[in-house]
Design a protein around this motif. Structure first.
Motif, PDB file in Angstrom:
ATOM      1  N   LEU A 133       8.158  13.728   2.003  1.00  0.00           N
ATOM      2  CA  LEU A 133       7.031  12.821   2.150  1.00  0.00           C
ATOM      3  C   LEU A 133       5.749  13.629   2.249  1.00  0.00           C
ATOM      4  CD1 LEU A 133       6.023   9.902   2.585  1.00  0.00           C
ATOM      5  CD2 LEU A 133       6.420  10.245   5.028  1.00  0.00           C
ATOM      6  N   GLN A 134       4.769  13.291   1.444  1.00  0.00           N
ATOM      7  CA  GLN A 134       3.498  14.006   1.420  1.00  0.00           C
ATOM      8  C   GLN A 134       2.509  13.352   2.377  1.00  0.00           C
ATOM      9  OE1 GLN A 134       3.230  16.908  -0.619  1.00  0.00           O
ATOM     10  NE2 GLN A 134       5.416  16.402  -0.519  1.00  0.00           N
ATOM     11  N   GLN A 135       1.611  14.156   2.927  1.00  0.00           N
ATOM     12  CA  GLN A 135       0.594  13.634   3.843  1.00  0.00           C
ATOM     13  C   GLN A 135      -0.506  12.887   3.091  1.00  0.00           C
ATOM     14  OE1 GLN A 135       0.985  13.679   7.125  1.00  0.00           O
ATOM     15  NE2 GLN A 135       2.952  14.666   6.754  1.00  0.00           N
ATOM     16  N   ARG A 137      -1.899  10.347   0.607  1.00  0.00           N
ATOM     17  CA  ARG A 137      -1.408   9.099   0.024  1.00  0.00           C
ATOM     18  C   ARG A 137      -2.431   8.561  -0.968  1.00  0.00           C
ATOM     19  NH1 ARG A 137       0.638   5.466   5.075  1.00  0.00           N
ATOM     20  NH2 ARG A 137       2.212   6.887   5.890  1.00  0.00           N
ATOM     21  N   ASN A 140      -3.133   3.223   1.294  1.00  0.00           N
ATOM     22  CA  ASN A 140      -2.551   3.054   2.640  1.00  0.00           C
ATOM     23  C   ASN A 140      -1.103   2.579   2.606  1.00  0.00           C
ATOM     24  OD1 ASN A 140      -4.808   3.921   3.978  1.00  0.00           O
ATOM     25  ND2 ASN A 140      -5.642   1.858   4.272  1.00  0.00           N
ATOM     26  N   ASN A 141      -0.749   1.793   1.614  1.00  0.00           N
ATOM     27  CA  ASN A 141       0.603   1.238   1.569  1.00  0.00           C
ATOM     28  C   ASN A 141       1.520   1.989   0.600  1.00  0.00           C
ATOM     29  OD1 ASN A 141      -0.783   0.305  -0.709  1.00  0.00           O
ATOM     30  ND2 ASN A 141       0.398  -1.585  -0.800  1.00  0.00           N
ATOM     31  N   VAL A 142       1.125   3.179   0.186  1.00  0.00           N
ATOM     32  CA  VAL A 142       1.928   3.968  -0.748  1.00  0.00           C
ATOM     33  C   VAL A 142       2.418   5.232  -0.063  1.00  0.00           C
ATOM     34  CG1 VAL A 142       1.938   5.214  -2.944  1.00  0.00           C
ATOM     35  CG2 VAL A 142       0.652   3.090  -2.734  1.00  0.00           C
ATOM     36  N   LEU A 143       3.735   5.447  -0.126  1.00  0.00           N
ATOM     37  CA  LEU A 143       4.355   6.671   0.381  1.00  0.00           C
ATOM     38  C   LEU A 143       4.701   7.536  -0.821  1.00  0.00           C
ATOM     39  CD1 LEU A 143       6.777   5.006   2.932  1.00  0.00           C
ATOM     40  CD2 LEU A 143       4.552   6.025   3.408  1.00  0.00           C
ATOM     41  N   ARG A 144       4.195   8.755  -0.846  1.00  0.00           N
ATOM     42  CA  ARG A 144       4.421   9.651  -1.975  1.00  0.00           C
ATOM     43  C   ARG A 144       5.429  10.721  -1.585  1.00  0.00           C
ATOM     44  NH1 ARG A 144      -0.097  11.308  -5.947  1.00  0.00           N
ATOM     45  NH2 ARG A 144       0.726   9.395  -6.812  1.00  0.00           N
ATOM     46  N   ASP A 155       6.642   7.429  -5.868  1.00  0.00           N
ATOM     47  CA  ASP A 155       5.782   6.644  -4.980  1.00  0.00           C
ATOM     48  C   ASP A 155       6.525   5.387  -4.578  1.00  0.00           C
ATOM     49  OD1 ASP A 155       3.633   8.402  -5.141  1.00  0.00           O
ATOM     50  OD2 ASP A 155       2.682   7.327  -6.794  1.00  0.00           O
ATOM     51  N   THR A 157       5.602   1.844  -2.940  1.00  0.00           N
ATOM     52  CA  THR A 157       4.551   0.941  -2.498  1.00  0.00           C
ATOM     53  C   THR A 157       5.196  -0.141  -1.652  1.00  0.00           C
ATOM     54  OG1 THR A 157       3.357   1.357  -4.547  1.00  0.00           O
ATOM     55  CG2 THR A 157       2.641  -0.527  -3.239  1.00  0.00           C
TER      56      THR A 157
END
Length: 169
Positions: A133-135, A137, A140-144, A155, A157
């Motif tokens: 998981l990257q810091q 983004r 706001n609602n996307v985890l990369r 990603d 969402t």
């Protein structure tokens, strides 16, 4: 008495299926990652999703032919407005196992789902293959998720009513 208890215990899985709580599809993340890499090399097998039971959705439903659509227990979203909403809102779930795939031939692979169990399975699969998981983004609602040395970025969402798992280079 034992026969009654035994028959009740046997009927629980049948009741779950009748309520629409079907088991989730098992799609290995490694195969999805390999598929995405192969798409970049133009060496893609078109039958990847059919082997998991997904059905191809006719592309006549889509204005352009640059996408392949696949679905598992999905229906058209009758409230969908292509001019106002992202394309992944085209689908509506039928039950908790529902899943849809938007395969853009130009690159992006999007998997649309409504069950958090899929989210857990995809994230666990990514992490088991070295993705972190990257810091930073994109929103706001996307985890990369990225892996060092890999060209594929994942990603996730998260919306209040659905999830979109996207693989791109």
């Amino acid at each position: 008495m034992r026969k009654i208890i035994f028959s009740v215990l046997l009927s629980i899985p049948l009741c779950l299926r009748a309520q629409g709580n079907l088991p989730l599809l098992q799609m290995p993340v490694l195969e999805l990652l390999q598929y995405q890499v192969q798409k970049g090399k133009r060496a893609v097998t078109p039958c990847l999703f059919s082997k998991y039971g997904l059905r191809r959705i006719p592309t006549e439903l889509v204005v352009d032919g640059s996408r392949q659509l696949w679905g598992w227990h999905v229906s058209p979203n009758t409230d969908f407005d292509q001019s106002k909403q992202p394309f992944y809102r085209l689908f509506a779930k039928k039950d908790n196992s529902s899943l849809a795939i938007i395969d853009d031939r130009g690159g992006t692979l999007q998997i649309v789902f409504w069950n958090k169990g899929y989210y857990r399975a995809f994230v666990s699969g990514l992490q088991s293959h070295g993705y972190q998981l990257q810091q930073v983004r994109p929103a706001n609602n996307v985890l990369r998720f990225q892996r060092e040395g890999s060209s594929v970025i994942a990603d996730v969402t998260v919306w209040a009513d659905m999830y979109v798992f996207e693989l791109h280079s």
